[in-house]
Scaffold this motif. Structure first.
Motif, PDB file in Angstrom:
ATOM      1  N   THR A  51      16.203  -6.052  -1.056  1.00  0.00           N
ATOM      2  CA  THR A  51      15.290  -4.946  -0.732  1.00  0.00           C
ATOM      3  C   THR A  51      13.962  -5.023  -1.477  1.00  0.00           C
ATOM      4  O   THR A  51      13.052  -4.260  -1.173  1.00  0.00           O
ATOM      5  CB  THR A  51      15.970  -3.595  -1.035  1.00  0.00           C
ATOM      6  OG1 THR A  51      16.375  -3.583  -2.414  1.00  0.00           O
ATOM      7  CG2 THR A  51      17.177  -3.385  -0.149  1.00  0.00           C
ATOM      8  N   LYS A  52      13.845  -5.928  -2.451  1.00  0.00           N
ATOM      9  CA  LYS A  52      12.577  -6.077  -3.178  1.00  0.00           C
ATOM     10  C   LYS A  52      11.694  -7.166  -2.579  1.00  0.00           C
ATOM     11  O   LYS A  52      10.630  -7.463  -3.120  1.00  0.00           O
ATOM     12  CB  LYS A  52      12.847  -6.396  -4.652  1.00  0.00           C
ATOM     13  CG  LYS A  52      13.543  -5.277  -5.408  1.00  0.00           C
ATOM     14  CD  LYS A  52      13.746  -5.647  -6.874  1.00  0.00           C
ATOM     15  CE  LYS A  52      14.467  -4.536  -7.629  1.00  0.00           C
ATOM     16  NZ  LYS A  52      14.688  -4.898  -9.057  1.00  0.00           N
ATOM     17  N   LEU A  53      12.136  -7.746  -1.473  1.00  0.00           N
ATOM     18  CA  LEU A  53      11.394  -8.841  -0.853  1.00  0.00           C
ATOM     19  C   LEU A  53       9.998  -8.375  -0.435  1.00  0.00           C
ATOM     20  O   LEU A  53       9.851  -7.391   0.290  1.00  0.00           O
ATOM     21  CB  LEU A  53      12.154  -9.370   0.364  1.00  0.00           C
ATOM     22  CG  LEU A  53      11.747 -10.762   0.857  1.00  0.00           C
ATOM     23  CD1 LEU A  53      12.068 -11.814  -0.185  1.00  0.00           C
ATOM     24  CD2 LEU A  53      12.447 -11.088   2.164  1.00  0.00           C
ATOM     25  N   THR A 100       5.139  -7.174   2.253  1.00  0.00           N
ATOM     26  CA  THR A 100       3.684  -7.140   2.459  1.00  0.00           C
ATOM     27  C   THR A 100       3.200  -8.312   3.306  1.00  0.00           C
ATOM     28  O   THR A 100       2.125  -8.255   3.885  1.00  0.00           O
ATOM     29  CB  THR A 100       2.926  -7.161   1.124  1.00  0.00           C
ATOM     30  OG1 THR A 100       3.225  -8.379   0.423  1.00  0.00           O
ATOM     31  CG2 THR A 100       3.291  -5.969   0.258  1.00  0.00           C
ATOM     32  N   GLU A 101       3.992  -9.376   3.364  1.00  0.00           N
ATOM     33  CA  GLU A 101       3.561 -10.560   4.123  1.00  0.00           C
ATOM     34  C   GLU A 101       4.742 -11.185   4.844  1.00  0.00           C
ATOM     35  O   GLU A 101       5.776 -11.457   4.229  1.00  0.00           O
ATOM     36  CB  GLU A 101       2.920 -11.584   3.182  1.00  0.00           C
ATOM     37  CG  GLU A 101       2.406 -12.819   3.900  1.00  0.00           C
ATOM     38  CD  GLU A 101       1.692 -13.782   2.970  1.00  0.00           C
ATOM     39  OE1 GLU A 101       1.714 -14.996   3.243  1.00  0.00           O
ATOM     40  OE2 GLU A 101       1.124 -13.321   1.963  1.00  0.00           O
ATOM     41  N   LEU A 102       4.592 -11.390   6.139  1.00  0.00           N
ATOM     42  CA  LEU A 102       5.629 -12.031   6.951  1.00  0.00           C
ATOM     43  C   LEU A 102       4.982 -13.107   7.808  1.00  0.00           C
ATOM     44  O   LEU A 102       4.100 -12.822   8.614  1.00  0.00           O
ATOM     45  CB  LEU A 102       6.332 -11.004   7.846  1.00  0.00           C
ATOM     46  CG  LEU A 102       7.321 -11.575   8.880  1.00  0.00           C
ATOM     47  CD1 LEU A 102       8.431 -12.365   8.200  1.00  0.00           C
ATOM     48  CD2 LEU A 102       7.911 -10.459   9.740  1.00  0.00           C
ATOM     49  N   ASN A 103       5.440 -14.340   7.614  1.00  0.00           N
ATOM     50  CA  ASN A 103       4.939 -15.462   8.397  1.00  0.00           C
ATOM     51  C   ASN A 103       6.117 -16.119   9.104  1.00  0.00           C
ATOM     52  O   ASN A 103       6.950 -16.762   8.474  1.00  0.00           O
ATOM     53  CB  ASN A 103       4.229 -16.471   7.490  1.00  0.00           C
ATOM     54  CG  ASN A 103       3.630 -17.636   8.286  1.00  0.00           C
ATOM     55  OD1 ASN A 103       3.779 -17.702   9.502  1.00  0.00           O
ATOM     56  ND2 ASN A 103       2.956 -18.545   7.605  1.00  0.00           N
ATOM     57  N   LYS A 128       4.205  -1.173   4.467  1.00  0.00           N
ATOM     58  CA  LYS A 128       3.385  -1.851   3.457  1.00  0.00           C
ATOM     59  C   LYS A 128       2.967  -3.256   3.899  1.00  0.00           C
ATOM     60  O   LYS A 128       2.295  -3.958   3.138  1.00  0.00           O
ATOM     61  CB  LYS A 128       4.146  -1.927   2.135  1.00  0.00           C
ATOM     62  CG  LYS A 128       4.413  -0.566   1.512  1.00  0.00           C
ATOM     63  CD  LYS A 128       5.049  -0.685   0.144  1.00  0.00           C
ATOM     64  CE  LYS A 128       5.273   0.704  -0.460  1.00  0.00           C
ATOM     65  NZ  LYS A 128       5.885   0.622  -1.813  1.00  0.00           N
ATOM     66  N   LEU A 129       3.345  -3.631   5.111  1.00  0.00           N
ATOM     67  CA  LEU A 129       3.018  -4.972   5.610  1.00  0.00           C
ATOM     68  C   LEU A 129       1.508  -5.116   5.776  1.00  0.00           C
ATOM     69  O   LEU A 129       0.867  -4.312   6.453  1.00  0.00           O
ATOM     70  CB  LEU A 129       3.720  -5.206   6.947  1.00  0.00           C
ATOM     71  CG  LEU A 129       3.757  -6.647   7.451  1.00  0.00           C
ATOM     72  CD1 LEU A 129       4.579  -7.523   6.522  1.00  0.00           C
ATOM     73  CD2 LEU A 129       4.317  -6.704   8.868  1.00  0.00           C
ATOM     74  N   ILE A 130       0.951  -6.160   5.161  1.00  0.00           N
ATOM     75  CA  ILE A 130      -0.497  -6.393   5.205  1.00  0.00           C
ATOM     76  C   ILE A 130      -0.835  -7.565   6.128  1.00  0.00           C
ATOM     77  O   ILE A 130      -1.821  -7.527   6.849  1.00  0.00           O
ATOM     78  CB  ILE A 130      -1.036  -6.660   3.786  1.00  0.00           C
ATOM     79  CG1 ILE A 130      -0.894  -5.395   2.932  1.00  0.00           C
ATOM     80  CG2 ILE A 130      -2.491  -7.096   3.824  1.00  0.00           C
ATOM     81  CD1 ILE A 130      -1.267  -5.596   1.486  1.00  0.00           C
ATOM     82  N   ARG A 131       0.009  -8.579   6.107  1.00  0.00           N
ATOM     83  CA  ARG A 131      -0.263  -9.781   6.919  1.00  0.00           C
ATOM     84  C   ARG A 131       0.955 -10.124   7.758  1.00  0.00           C
ATOM     85  O   ARG A 131       2.052 -10.283   7.224  1.00  0.00           O
ATOM     86  CB  ARG A 131      -0.634 -10.956   6.010  1.00  0.00           C
ATOM     87  CG  ARG A 131      -1.123 -12.198   6.745  1.00  0.00           C
ATOM     88  CD  ARG A 131      -1.546 -13.274   5.745  1.00  0.00           C
ATOM     89  NE  ARG A 131      -2.238 -14.364   6.405  1.00  0.00           N
ATOM     90  CZ  ARG A 131      -1.627 -15.425   6.941  1.00  0.00           C
ATOM     91  NH1 ARG A 131      -0.302 -15.509   6.884  1.00  0.00           N
ATOM     92  NH2 ARG A 131      -2.321 -16.387   7.519  1.00  0.00           N
ATOM     93  N   LEU A 132       0.776 -10.214   9.074  1.00  0.00           N
ATOM     94  CA  LEU A 132       1.858 -10.543  10.003  1.00  0.00           C
ATOM     95  C   LEU A 132       1.398 -11.701  10.882  1.00  0.00           C
ATOM     96  O   LEU A 132       0.445 -11.566  11.643  1.00  0.00           O
ATOM     97  CB  LEU A 132       2.219  -9.327  10.859  1.00  0.00           C
ATOM     98  CG  LEU A 132       3.293  -9.528  11.933  1.00  0.00           C
ATOM     99  CD1 LEU A 132       4.589 -10.030  11.327  1.00  0.00           C
ATOM    100  CD2 LEU A 132       3.534  -8.238  12.703  1.00  0.00           C
TER     101      LEU A 132
END
Length: 586
Positions: free
Chosen positions: A160-162, A187-190, A208-212
């Motif tokens: 859960t801290k990912l 915050t970032e998922l690629n 909180k996702l900033i970059r997808l």
């Protein structure tokens, strides 16, 4: 080698990278056992950091368990085909980098390395990840790009801290809701360059996702739940199978880059024109026209449209500069409005009354674009308004009555005619957290004007050239998290900002900055930094140290000569990695 090992026993850190090693010297595994009779054995320390990168090592022995205090292990760019099970006997291991090897599987014992925070498995031959990774509850960064993964274990949902997940270049066909739901810190998922056909509905929990980045998949639609990704700043969906865009995308108020190239789009929703985009790539789609509302996107610096069968626009407009095209679309919008005639817009007081009724439940009073020259009494009469939006009017000053709004936390005064700093009103608002005064003819802010705003978290003074004769006064806002200083004619980086350690978003675009101080590395909370349209020729390598948190770095419109265009085009991560690599090795 003896000298290096002796130094390692004193510092606890051993770097044997780039030494053409075929195996790890046995002395490394034995560490303190190899202390000589002449050494001060009582001063020797256990090995905590071991760097073995860029060698020809084929085997990591089970003797690794002897290094029980190891916290950092980097054996990337070698010839490993497997990892020893002893990896699970390193209880303090926080960072493990085994990227660029030939590893076919990860032992289940890795789940016993419960302190793991960063794990890099990129560029190997992995077909699956062990379920035991779900026991690494402190894991915040997982990289597994360029492998052969067909799926991800559901147990990963326990992490859960990912915060960062990179699985680009695999064979994933789906991302399950069961994994997504617990990842509220992401915050970032690629997941680019995979075989995904859909985006899970649970994407909306990632606030909180900033970059997808999902480019080069087979995704046919974006779920309306995307509106829940309220922090999203970069969204890459190029080379997919999209035929429509949901109108809910217009709710992504922080979105700056949207890449939709090489899809099957025939139109774009009008709601998308609400976005404050700086880059929009619509190239290689099936668009025959554009909504004139697109012309109102004044923040747009780059609009790519090539490869579309656009029939309503001249080719010179499509291939020409973006501002010219936007201006043309705005002229079309004006013509359409005139042609439609009067639409029976309610009188101004009716609109104010309607907005007031809505504010009773929402606690937000929105009075934008009504041509107001003064603040109506509705703003303070209820006494419970938390957010007051008076943007796009002709208001010249704030009445003292606003001082009674003790609940007010957010005040939006963008695009008005306010000349004097409303210090009397602001000093009375004890719960005040957000002030937007951009695009006003604001005169100089008194040196003590900001001291009373000790709880302020968001401040926008953009396009108020004369308001900050001494930019260091910003340092008097210890709680500040977002600061926007666009078009302020700043010639130097405001050094007073460097003490604002909680700052997450900093916008210094469209100024006259020439250099950036190396002390910017101290702003470790930054997630977004906009330096576009300045006169910056070089960036300090220290900027690369912000890579763990900095997700968005905007540099367009600068005469950068020290970074190749190919690196700049790859985006934030590539730039920060390049800068970090230029730092002198310790």
């Amino acid at each position: 080698m003896d000298r290096i090992l002796k130094s390692a026993r004193a510092s606890g850190s051993l770097n044997l990278s780039n030494r053409s090693l075929r195996e790890v010297p046995n002395e490394v595994y034995r560490n303190l056992e190899a202390v000589g009779a002449d050494d001060k054995w009582w001063e020797a320390v256990e090995l905590q950091k071991l760097i073995l990168a860029h060698n020809n090592i084929e085997v990591l022995k089970e003797d690794l368990r002897n290094l029980s205090l190891l916290s950092v292990l980097n054996i990337s760019h070698n010839k490993l085909s497997s990892l020893p099970t002893a990896i699970g006997e390193l209880p303090l291991l926080k960072s493990l980098d085994v990227s660029y090897n030939q590893i076919t599987s990860i032992p289940d014992e890795i789940g016993s390395a419960a302190s793991l925070v960063k794990l890099d498995l990129s560029s190997n031959l992995l077909k699956e990840l062990p379920n035991s990774l779900g026991r690494c509850l402190d894991l915040s960064e997982l990289k597994a790009s360029d492998n052969c993964l067909a799926g991800l274990p559901n147990e990963l949902g326990n992490c859960t801290k990912l915060m960062k997940l990179d699985v680009e270049g695999n064979k994933l066909t789906m991302l399950t809701d069961k994994i997504f739901m617990p990842w509220t810190m992401l915050t970032e998922l690629n997941a680019a360059r995979n075989l995904l056909t859909s985006i899970p509905e649970s994407i909306g929990v990632l606030s909180k996702l900033i970059r997808l980045d999902l480019h080069q998949n087979k995704i046919s639609s974006i779920p309306s739940a995307i509106k829940g990704c309220s922090s999203l700043a970069e969204f890459y969906m190029g080379t997919n199978s999209l035929s429509t865009i949901p109108p809910e995308i217009g709710a992504l108020s922080h979105l700056g880059t949207l890449d939709l190239h090489s899809n099957q789009l025939k139109e774009i929703p009008v709601e998308m024109c609400k976005l404050q985009l700086s880059v929009l790539d619509l190239s290689n789609n099936s668009l025959s026209g554009l909504p004139p509302e697109l012309g109102t996107m004044t923040t747009l610096r780059k609009l790519l449209l090539s490869g579309n069968p656009l029939r309503t626009l001249r080719s010179s407009l499509v291939s020409g500069p973006t501002p010219t095209l936007l201006k043309y679309l705005r002229s079309r919008l004006s013509s359409d409005e005139e042609a439609s005639g009067s639409t029976g817009t309610p009188a101004k007081d009716v609109e104010i009354a309607m907005a007031t009724r809505l504010s009773l439940s929402s606690k937000e009073l929105k009075l934008t674009g009504l041509g107001l020259t003064s603040v109506p009494s509705a703003a303070w009469e209820t006494g419970e308004v938390v957010k007051l939006d008076l943007s796009k009017n002709s208001i010249e000053e704030l009445p003292n009555e606003l001082s009674t709004c003790s609940m007010l936390q957010v005040l939006v005064l963008s695009n008005n005619k306010i000349k004097e700093w409303p210090g009397t009103v602001l000093s009375s608002l004890s719960n005040f957290q957000c002030l937007k005064l951009d695009n006003n003819p604001l005169a100089e802010i008194p040196s003590t004007g900001l001291e009373v705003l000790s709880k302020l978290e968001i401040l926008d003074l953009s396009c108020n050239t004369a308001s900050l004769p001494d930019p260091s006064v910003i340092s008097k806002l210890p709680q500040l998290q977002e600061l926007y200083l666009r078009r302020m004619q700043l010639g130097q980086f405001p050094t007073g900002l460097l003490c604002l350690r909680g700052l997450r978003i900093l916008d210094l675009s469209q100024n006259c900055l020439v250099t950036i101080p190396e002390e910017i590395k101290d702003l470790t909370s930054l997630t977004e930094l906009d330096l576009s349209d300045n006169n910056i020729a070089a960036l300090p390598p220290e900027l690369g140290l912000l890579e763990p948190n900095l997700q968005v770095l905007k540099l367009d419109g600068n005469p950068l000569r020290s970074i190749r265009r190919t690196i700049l085009d790859k985006g934030t991560k590539a730039i920060l990695t390049y800068l970090k690599d230029k730092l002198p090795t310790q």
